[in-house]
Design a protein around this motif. Structure first.
Motif, PDB file in Angstrom:
ATOM      1  N   GLY A 104      -7.991   5.101  -5.266  1.00 34.05           N
ATOM      2  CA  GLY A 104      -8.490   5.467  -6.438  1.00 34.05           C
ATOM      3  C   GLY A 104      -7.742   5.108  -7.523  1.00 34.05           C
ATOM      4  N   GLU A 105      -7.094   3.966  -7.534  1.00 33.59           N
ATOM      5  CA  GLU A 105      -6.274   3.393  -8.842  1.00 33.59           C
ATOM      6  C   GLU A 105      -6.838   1.902  -8.744  1.00 33.59           C
ATOM      7  OE1 GLU A 105      -4.692   5.420 -10.443  1.00 33.59           O
ATOM      8  OE2 GLU A 105      -3.966   6.913  -9.043  1.00 33.59           O
ATOM      9  N   THR A 106      -6.233   1.121  -9.943  1.00 38.26           N
ATOM     10  CA  THR A 106      -6.717  -0.225 -10.219  1.00 38.26           C
ATOM     11  C   THR A 106      -5.911  -1.156  -9.153  1.00 38.26           C
ATOM     12  OG1 THR A 106      -7.006   0.200 -12.399  1.00 38.26           O
ATOM     13  CG2 THR A 106      -6.610  -1.993 -11.928  1.00 38.26           C
ATOM     14  N   ILE A 107      -6.664  -2.071  -8.409  1.00 38.20           N
ATOM     15  CA  ILE A 107      -6.019  -2.880  -7.786  1.00 38.20           C
ATOM     16  C   ILE A 107      -6.489  -4.375  -8.295  1.00 38.20           C
ATOM     17  CG2 ILE A 107      -6.375  -3.843  -5.127  1.00 38.20           C
ATOM     18  CD1 ILE A 107      -5.337  -0.824  -5.563  1.00 38.20           C
ATOM     19  N   ALA A 204       2.493   1.830 -14.513  1.00 35.16           N
ATOM     20  CA  ALA A 204       3.495   1.663 -13.238  1.00 35.16           C
ATOM     21  C   ALA A 204       2.780   0.708 -12.404  1.00 35.16           C
ATOM     22  CB  ALA A 204       4.079   2.536 -12.835  1.00 35.16           C
ATOM     23  N   GLY A 205       3.353  -0.214 -11.529  1.00 36.55           N
ATOM     24  CA  GLY A 205       2.570  -1.079 -10.876  1.00 36.55           C
ATOM     25  C   GLY A 205       3.453  -1.335  -9.653  1.00 36.55           C
ATOM     26  N   PHE A 206       2.765  -1.734  -8.575  1.00 37.13           N
ATOM     27  CA  PHE A 206       3.702  -2.190  -7.229  1.00 37.13           C
ATOM     28  C   PHE A 206       2.775  -3.221  -6.794  1.00 37.13           C
ATOM     29  CE2 PHE A 206       3.874   2.311  -7.984  1.00 37.13           C
ATOM     30  CZ  PHE A 206       4.929   2.649  -7.587  1.00 37.13           C
ATOM     31  N   GLY A 207       3.729  -4.505  -6.564  1.00 37.17           N
ATOM     32  CA  GLY A 207       3.264  -5.820  -6.101  1.00 37.17           C
ATOM     33  C   GLY A 207       3.449  -6.340  -4.730  1.00 37.17           C
ATOM     34  N   ALA A 219      -0.707 -12.760  -4.895  1.00 34.60           N
ATOM     35  CA  ALA A 219      -0.115 -11.362  -4.779  1.00 34.60           C
ATOM     36  C   ALA A 219      -1.225 -10.508  -5.153  1.00 34.60           C
ATOM     37  CB  ALA A 219       1.056 -11.166  -5.489  1.00 34.60           C
ATOM     38  N   ILE A 220      -1.165  -9.239  -4.498  1.00 33.72           N
ATOM     39  CA  ILE A 220      -1.932  -8.033  -4.797  1.00 33.72           C
ATOM     40  C   ILE A 220      -1.144  -6.902  -5.453  1.00 33.72           C
ATOM     41  CG2 ILE A 220      -3.788  -8.515  -3.230  1.00 33.72           C
ATOM     42  CD1 ILE A 220      -2.444  -6.572  -1.629  1.00 33.72           C
ATOM     43  N   SER A 221      -1.730  -5.938  -6.402  1.00 32.33           N
ATOM     44  CA  SER A 221      -0.813  -4.975  -6.908  1.00 32.33           C
ATOM     45  C   SER A 221      -1.708  -3.709  -6.968  1.00 32.33           C
ATOM     46  CB  SER A 221      -0.331  -5.337  -8.068  1.00 32.33           C
ATOM     47  OG  SER A 221      -1.189  -5.478  -9.047  1.00 32.33           O
ATOM     48  N   CYS A 222      -1.201  -2.500  -7.071  1.00 29.55           N
ATOM     49  CA  CYS A 222      -1.748  -1.300  -7.366  1.00 29.55           C
ATOM     50  C   CYS A 222      -1.083  -0.981  -8.878  1.00 29.55           C
ATOM     51  CB  CYS A 222      -1.639  -0.230  -6.276  1.00 29.55           C
ATOM     52  SG  CYS A 222      -2.403   1.346  -6.523  1.00 29.55           S
ATOM     53  N   SER A 223      -1.903  -0.578  -9.665  1.00 27.00           N
ATOM     54  CA  SER A 223      -1.516  -0.021 -10.976  1.00 27.00           C
ATOM     55  C   SER A 223      -1.882   1.612 -11.026  1.00 27.00           C
ATOM     56  CB  SER A 223      -1.982  -0.676 -12.298  1.00 27.00           C
ATOM     57  OG  SER A 223      -1.436  -1.976 -12.271  1.00 27.00           O
ATOM     58  N   ILE A 224      -0.928   2.423 -11.746  1.00 29.37           N
ATOM     59  CA  ILE A 224      -1.176   3.839 -11.796  1.00 29.37           C
ATOM     60  C   ILE A 224      -0.483   4.135 -13.124  1.00 29.37           C
ATOM     61  CG2 ILE A 224       0.581   4.252 -10.244  1.00 29.37           C
ATOM     62  CD1 ILE A 224      -0.485   6.711  -9.285  1.00 29.37           C
ATOM     63  N   MET A 241      -0.994  -0.599   0.359  1.00 21.83           N
ATOM     64  CA  MET A 241      -1.011  -1.725   0.112  1.00 21.83           C
ATOM     65  C   MET A 241      -0.463  -2.731   1.012  1.00 21.83           C
ATOM     66  SD  MET A 241      -2.528  -1.811  -2.770  1.00 21.83           S
ATOM     67  CE  MET A 241      -2.343  -3.377  -3.438  1.00 21.83           C
ATOM     68  N   ARG A 242       0.596  -2.273   1.797  1.00 28.88           N
ATOM     69  CA  ARG A 242       1.210  -2.768   3.085  1.00 28.88           C
ATOM     70  C   ARG A 242       0.202  -3.302   4.029  1.00 28.88           C
ATOM     71  NH1 ARG A 242       7.061   0.006   3.498  1.00 28.88           N
ATOM     72  NH2 ARG A 242       8.219  -1.634   2.272  1.00 28.88           N
ATOM     73  N   GLU A 243      -0.666  -2.113   4.606  1.00 25.54           N
ATOM     74  CA  GLU A 243      -1.659  -2.281   5.442  1.00 25.54           C
ATOM     75  C   GLU A 243      -2.695  -3.365   4.770  1.00 25.54           C
ATOM     76  OE1 GLU A 243      -5.018   0.281   7.608  1.00 25.54           O
ATOM     77  OE2 GLU A 243      -3.409   1.293   6.515  1.00 25.54           O
ATOM     78  N   ILE A 244      -3.041  -3.508   3.791  1.00 30.43           N
ATOM     79  CA  ILE A 244      -3.820  -4.419   3.054  1.00 30.43           C
ATOM     80  C   ILE A 244      -3.545  -5.676   2.967  1.00 30.43           C
ATOM     81  CG2 ILE A 244      -5.327  -4.801   0.820  1.00 30.43           C
ATOM     82  CD1 ILE A 244      -6.434  -2.544   2.384  1.00 30.43           C
TER      83      ILE A 244
END
Length: 262
Positions: A104-107, A204-207, A219-224, A241-244
């Motif tokens: 439910g976050e920005t990807i 915040a973001g995780f890449g 790369a992909i990331s999720c921002s929240i 995100m690791r699974e994706i």
């Protein structure tokens, strides 16, 4: 780039590309003939002829007075063709949807281009919008999760960073090489990058690097929003995100005989 390949640049072509990139970088801010000529150090008469040619071809648009110029619709058609013709982007799209549905976050999906990352695809959160993350937007790699994930794939002496202080977007952005290198060391050890309000205050973001190329360029990331970020939420984001990432890497690996675009 031309000098590195031992090819002499065609002056008119180099000038045309520089003009289009300048107009594209200005977005919705129209430009006047004189400022374009000054910015690119081109004679006013030559700039006028170039602009008129590009207007006639649809690469540049002008207003009703003929005094303001902006990027034209042909640039959109070319950019869309790039995305549609890229097998990695096509392969990643359904998994970006999956990550968006799960979290439910920005990807985001982005690609390293010199010292910057360029957004190739975005799935926006329904909770908030981030205009900075639109497709085609260019952001310095040192400033966020996507770029740091990709920089960490390279040795410290091979990082595509500009000379001098790094551009700051917030008070948390790395502006010095030493602090950035320390962060990248943590990315390599952890396996993913973290952006704690370094690009946008409150976000915040995780890449996660996609390693179907060597060195990796995507790369992909999720921002929240940090207001919603708890330890449990962070663990959930990292797990999904690791699974994706694994799913995209499995499907998006280049097929035998496919072009090695560089």
């Amino acid at each position: 780039m031309l000098e590195k390949r031992g090819v002499r640049g065609v002056k008119s072509a180099v000038r045309t590309v520089a003009l289009l990139e300048l107009l594209a970088g200005r977005g919705d801010r129209p430009s006047r003939l004189d400022e374009l000529a000054e910015e690119l150090n081109v004679p006013r008469s030559s700039m006028h002829q170039l602009l008129q040619t590009l207007v006639d071809c649809g690469w540049v648009r002008t207003d009703s007075t003929g005094s303001l110029y902006g990027i034209g619709i042909r640039a959109l058609l070319t950019g869309t063709s790039y995305l549609d013709g890229d097998p990695q982007v096509r392969a990643a799209r359904p998994y970006l949807d999956e990550a968006s549905d799960a979290l439910g976050e920005t990807i985001h999906l982005a690609r390293l281009d010199g010292p910057d990352v360029i957004y190739l695809a975005t799935r926006e959160s329904h909770e908030y919008l981030r205009s900075i993350s639109r497709v085609g937007r260019r952001i310095p790699a040192h400033a966020g999760a996507l770029g740091k994930a990709l920089l960490a794939e390279r040795s410290d002496d091979e990082l595509p960073l500009p000379e001098g202080p790094l551009t700051a977007f917030t008070e948390n952005t790395h502006t010095g090489r030493d602090t950035l290198l320390a962060d990248l060391a943590g990315v390599r050890e952890r396996g993913y990058s973290i952006d704690r309000e370094e690009t946008v205050t409150g976000i915040a973001g995780f890449g996660f690097t996609l390693r179907y190329d060597t060195p990796a360029i995507d790369a992909i990331s999720c921002s929240i929003p940090v207001a919603r970020l708890t330890e449990e939420r962070e663990a959930r984001i990292v797990s999904v995100m690791r699974e994706i990432r694994t799913k995209i890497e499995t499907l998006a690996s280049p097929a035998p005989g496919a072009p090695d675009w560089r």
